[in-house]
Design an enzyme around this catalytic site. Structure first.
Site, PDB file in Angstrom:
ATOM      1  CB  THR A   3      -0.909  -0.017   1.254  1.00 20.64           C
ATOM      2  OG1 THR A   3      -1.460   1.279   1.461  1.00 20.64           O
ATOM      3  CG2 THR A   3      -0.122  -0.372   2.520  1.00 20.64           C
ATOM      4  CG  ASP A   4      -1.171   4.962  -1.032  1.00 15.33           C
ATOM      5  OD1 ASP A   4      -1.736   4.313  -0.133  1.00 15.33           O
ATOM      6  OD2 ASP A   4      -1.755   5.872  -1.674  1.00 15.33           O
ATOM      7  CD  GLU A   5      -3.586   3.341   4.110  1.00 14.72           C
ATOM      8  OE1 GLU A   5      -3.537   3.398   5.345  1.00 14.72           O
ATOM      9  OE2 GLU A   5      -4.616   3.054   3.475  1.00 14.72           O
ATOM     10  CE1 TYR A  10      -3.224  -2.723   5.587  1.00 10.06           C
ATOM     11  CE2 TYR A  10      -3.311  -0.367   5.095  1.00 10.06           C
ATOM     12  CZ  TYR A  10      -3.257  -1.688   4.664  1.00 10.06           C
ATOM     13  OH  TYR A  10      -3.221  -1.965   3.316  1.00 10.06           O
ATOM     14  CE  LYS A  47       0.251  -4.671   2.950  1.00 12.89           C
ATOM     15  NZ  LYS A  47      -0.086  -6.015   2.391  1.00 12.89           N
TER      16      LYS A  47
HETATM   17  P1  NAD Z   1      -9.351  -7.591   2.163  1.00 10.71           P
HETATM   18  O1  NAD Z   1      -9.350  -7.321   3.628  1.00 10.71           O
HETATM   19  O2  NAD Z   1     -10.589  -7.354   1.374  1.00 10.71           O
HETATM   20  O3  NAD Z   1      -8.937  -9.119   1.900  1.00 10.71           O
HETATM   21  C1  NAD Z   1      -7.928  -9.752   2.624  1.00 10.71           C
HETATM   22  C2  NAD Z   1      -8.069 -11.255   2.393  1.00 10.71           C
HETATM   23  O4  NAD Z   1      -7.009 -11.919   3.105  1.00 10.71           O
HETATM   24  C3  NAD Z   1      -9.380 -11.833   2.922  1.00 10.71           C
HETATM   25  O5  NAD Z   1      -9.937 -12.717   1.980  1.00 10.71           O
HETATM   26  C4  NAD Z   1      -8.977 -12.592   4.180  1.00 10.71           C
HETATM   27  O6  NAD Z   1      -9.796 -13.703   4.454  1.00 10.71           O
HETATM   28  C5  NAD Z   1      -7.549 -13.014   3.815  1.00 10.71           C
HETATM   29  N1  NAD Z   1      -6.708 -13.238   4.996  1.00 10.71           N
HETATM   30  C6  NAD Z   1      -6.574 -12.439   6.089  1.00 10.71           C
HETATM   31  N2  NAD Z   1      -5.721 -12.995   6.968  1.00 10.71           N
HETATM   32  C7  NAD Z   1      -5.288 -14.146   6.400  1.00 10.71           C
HETATM   33  C8  NAD Z   1      -4.378 -15.154   6.813  1.00 10.71           C
HETATM   34  N3  NAD Z   1      -3.743 -15.079   7.979  1.00 10.71           N
HETATM   35  N4  NAD Z   1      -4.153 -16.193   5.980  1.00 10.71           N
HETATM   36  C9  NAD Z   1      -4.795 -16.279   4.797  1.00 10.71           C
HETATM   37  N5  NAD Z   1      -5.676 -15.377   4.363  1.00 10.71           N
HETATM   38  C10 NAD Z   1      -5.914 -14.315   5.148  1.00 10.71           C
HETATM   39  O7  NAD Z   1      -8.131  -6.765   1.591  1.00 10.71           O
HETATM   40  P2  NAD Z   1      -7.958  -6.064   0.159  1.00 10.71           P
HETATM   41  O8  NAD Z   1      -8.530  -4.708   0.223  1.00 10.71           O
HETATM   42  O9  NAD Z   1      -8.391  -6.995  -0.884  1.00 10.71           O
HETATM   43  O10 NAD Z   1      -6.374  -5.908   0.132  1.00 10.71           O
HETATM   44  C11 NAD Z   1      -5.556  -6.940  -0.394  1.00 10.71           C
HETATM   45  C12 NAD Z   1      -4.099  -6.525  -0.285  1.00 10.71           C
HETATM   46  O11 NAD Z   1      -3.894  -5.319  -0.997  1.00 10.71           O
HETATM   47  C13 NAD Z   1      -3.664  -6.255   1.158  1.00 10.71           C
HETATM   48  O12 NAD Z   1      -2.361  -6.772   1.329  1.00 10.71           O
HETATM   49  C14 NAD Z   1      -3.663  -4.741   1.262  1.00 10.71           C
HETATM   50  O13 NAD Z   1      -2.692  -4.301   2.180  1.00 10.71           O
HETATM   51  C15 NAD Z   1      -3.305  -4.352  -0.143  1.00 10.71           C
HETATM   52  N6  NAD Z   1      -3.826  -3.035  -0.599  1.00 10.71           N
HETATM   53  C16 NAD Z   1      -5.155  -2.738  -0.444  1.00 10.71           C
HETATM   54  C17 NAD Z   1      -5.630  -1.515  -0.924  1.00 10.71           C
HETATM   55  C18 NAD Z   1      -7.093  -1.153  -0.835  1.00 10.71           C
HETATM   56  O14 NAD Z   1      -7.460  -0.022  -1.166  1.00 10.71           O
HETATM   57  N7  NAD Z   1      -7.977  -2.058  -0.440  1.00 10.71           N
HETATM   58  C19 NAD Z   1      -4.761  -0.598  -1.511  1.00 10.71           C
HETATM   59  C20 NAD Z   1      -3.413  -0.941  -1.630  1.00 10.71           C
HETATM   60  C21 NAD Z   1      -2.957  -2.172  -1.176  1.00 10.71           C
HETATM   61  P1  TYD Z   2     -10.742   3.689   3.971  1.00 11.34           P
HETATM   62  O1  TYD Z   2     -11.631   3.147   2.896  1.00 11.34           O
HETATM   63  O2  TYD Z   2     -10.824   3.084   5.331  1.00 11.34           O
HETATM   64  O3  TYD Z   2      -9.247   3.664   3.421  1.00 11.34           O
HETATM   65  P2  TYD Z   2      -7.878   4.255   4.077  1.00 11.34           P
HETATM   66  O4  TYD Z   2      -8.107   4.824   5.401  1.00 11.34           O
HETATM   67  O5  TYD Z   2      -7.044   3.038   4.136  1.00 11.34           O
HETATM   68  O6  TYD Z   2      -7.395   5.266   3.088  1.00 11.34           O
HETATM   69  O7  TYD Z   2     -11.044   5.225   4.125  1.00 11.34           O
HETATM   70  C1  TYD Z   2     -10.810   6.145   3.076  1.00 11.34           C
HETATM   71  C2  TYD Z   2     -10.925   7.540   3.649  1.00 11.34           C
HETATM   72  O8  TYD Z   2     -12.271   7.759   4.073  1.00 11.34           O
HETATM   73  C3  TYD Z   2     -10.056   7.781   4.875  1.00 11.34           C
HETATM   74  O9  TYD Z   2      -9.567   9.122   4.823  1.00 11.34           O
HETATM   75  C4  TYD Z   2     -11.010   7.626   6.036  1.00 11.34           C
HETATM   76  C5  TYD Z   2     -12.336   8.107   5.455  1.00 11.34           C
HETATM   77  N1  TYD Z   2     -13.542   7.480   6.013  1.00 11.34           N
HETATM   78  C6  TYD Z   2     -14.597   8.277   6.476  1.00 11.34           C
HETATM   79  O10 TYD Z   2     -14.534   9.518   6.432  1.00 11.34           O
HETATM   80  N2  TYD Z   2     -15.707   7.653   6.959  1.00 11.34           N
HETATM   81  C7  TYD Z   2     -15.811   6.311   7.021  1.00 11.34           C
HETATM   82  O11 TYD Z   2     -16.848   5.797   7.517  1.00 11.34           O
HETATM   83  C8  TYD Z   2     -14.735   5.508   6.540  1.00 11.34           C
HETATM   84  C9  TYD Z   2     -14.808   4.006   6.581  1.00 11.34           C
HETATM   85  C10 TYD Z   2     -13.622   6.146   6.027  1.00 11.34           C
END
Ligand code: NAD
Ligand code: TYD
Length: 365
Positions: free
Chosen positions: A145-147, A171, A175
């Site tokens: 993630t960019d975070e 989080y 990561k």
């Molecule tokens: P998500 O929470 O929707 O899915 C995570 C999946 O991992 C789930 O299916 C869960 O059951 C599985 N999981 C959790 N713990 C586990 C374990 N111990 N063993 C096996 N499986 C396990 O997450 P996402 O949004 O799909 O993100 C996927 C990846 O991409 C993550 O690594 C996250 O850090 C990264 N990412 C997410 C975003 C975003 O905007 N969602 C952006 C950048 C990077």
């Molecule tokens: P989120 O989807 O949790 O992603 P991240 O915090 O990892 O970027 O949230 C996106 C943005 O929206 C973040 O600035 C937090 C804000 N947010 C709200 O304002 N209200 C909400 O209920 C949620 C879930 C997020």
């Protein structure tokens, strides 16, 4: 110049282990991959936590080249067995605890899965990598993630691959820890690892508690739309399929040991995003309990340690691997809103007792 490492005139069929393939991005990736490369073997390993949903994979279940395994990435015995019996050459590692708000409530699970789990997977792959069959084409792709780069001021330049890490939430810290391990396994053991750091994704199959699905679903059931703090926090949004396309080019042509930033070049303030979602809902939904939806917007207590702004510079991926996003934010948001409107039977069961408990902890206490 476009890099062509690992590119072959005739494409070699891959054997992928996709961890976290039942989650939001992982399942989109699996559906994308199975459609694009139907002759590849795809094995999903997922612990099916609250965020994992096997229904996301319904379209590929039953295919000969697809296998689902329920299990934990911390389970070394299981990992060794799977890598060997499936002769895996490509690991696409998505499995993680992924929600900042949950990491504030309970950071332990984040350290366990994101740090210890990634370490266990790296160790298993290092062991497996010694076997000659998998030596040719392998890649360990770590999806991050960019975070990890921390928070930007309003005029700071966007994150590049050389921006120092400065994670602010449990989080992003977990990561960042996993990214460092992945990097170290390349430098120390020569494991062919690649890291991608992506901005906020949105699209189908995203669990209801993340910003965009939460706003869509709450509007549909007439609940408040909770905006943290002053709503001025900025995120860069990327449609999930464009992330999958980026991972595709990285797997095929990325250079081991490298990091690639992935982003949509769509910086939006949270409140503006929520307003846009409300307008789309007003336009596309026929049976809204409250109309206009914007009447439901409620400013609530800010998230602890809330990062102000993320922005990501994807020039390396664009110039080296010829990737660019294909879906505009307007189009992507419309597609996403339509998906939540048309897939009530997907999200309704997810608003479970566990979800309600989580919701009360974050929004009511
Ligand atoms: P998500 O929470 O929707 O899915 C995570 C999946 O991992 C789930 O299916 C869960 O059951 C599985 N999981 C959790 N713990 C586990 C374990 N111990 N063993 C096996 N499986 C396990 O997450 P996402 O949004 O799909 O993100 C996927 C990846 O991409 C993550 O690594 C996250 O850090 C990264 N990412 C997410 C975003 C975003 O905007 N969602 C952006 C950048 C990077
Ligand atoms: P989120 O989807 O949790 O992603 P991240 O915090 O990892 O970027 O949230 C996106 C943005 O929206 C973040 O600035 C937090 C804000 N947010 C709200 O304002 N209200 C909400 O209920 C949620 C879930 C997020």
């Amino acid at each position: 110049m476009i890099d062509s490492w690992n590119e072959k005139a005739v494409r070699v069929h891959r054997r992928l282990l996709v961890t976290g393939g039942a989650g939001f991005i992982g399942s989109n990736f699996v559906l994308y991959w199975c459609d694009t490369y139907p002759d590849d073997r795809v094995v999903v390993l997922d612990a099916l936590t609250y965020a994992g949903n096997r229904r996301n994979l319904a379209d590929v279940e039953g295919r000969e080249n697809f296998r689902f395994v329920e299990g934990d990435i911390c389970d070394r015995t299981l990992l060794d067995k799977l890598l060997q019996e499936e002769n895996i050459d490509t690991v696409a590692h998505f499995a993680a605890e992924s929600h900042v708000d949950r990491s504030i409530l309970g950071p332990g699970a984040f350290v366990q899965t994101n740090v210890v789990g990634t370490f266990t997977l790296l160790e298993a792959f290092r062991q497996h990598w010694k076997t000659p069959l998998s030596k040719q084409e392998g890649i360990f792709l770590h999806v991050s993630t960019d975070e990890v780069y921390g928070s930007l001021g309003p005029n700071d330049p966007a994150f590049t691959e050389t921006t120092p890490y400065a994670p602010n939430s449990p989080y992003s810290a977990s990561k960042a820890g996993s990214d460092h391990l992945v990097r170290a396994y390349y430098h120390t053991y020569g494991l062919p690892t690649i890291i991608t750091n992506c901005s906020n994704n949105y699209g189908p199959y995203q669990f209801p508690e993340k910003l965009i699905p939460l706003m869509c679903i709450n509007a549909l059931i007439g609940k408040n739309l909770p905006v943290y703090g002053d709503g001025q926090n900025v995120r860069d949004w990327l449609y999930v399929i464009d992330h999958c396309r980026a991972l595709d080019v990285v797997i095929h042509r990325g250079k081991p040991g490298e990091t690639y930033n992935v982003g949509g070049n769509n910086e939006v303030k949270n409140i503006d995003l929520v307003q846009t979602l409300c307008e789309l809902m007003d336009k596309l939904a026929t049976d809204l309990p409250v109309r206009p939806c914007s009447n439901l917007i409620t400013f609530v207590k800010d998230r602890q340690g809330h990062d102000r702004r993320y922005a990501i510079n994807s020039n390396k991926l664009k110039t080296k691997l010829d990737w660019s996003p294909s879906v505009t934010v307007e189009e992507g948001l419309r597609l996403t809103v339509e998906w939540y409107l048309n897939n009530r039977d997907w999200w309704e069961p997810l608003l479970s007792e566990e979800y309600q408990t989580y919701y009360r902890q974050v929004y009511v206490s």
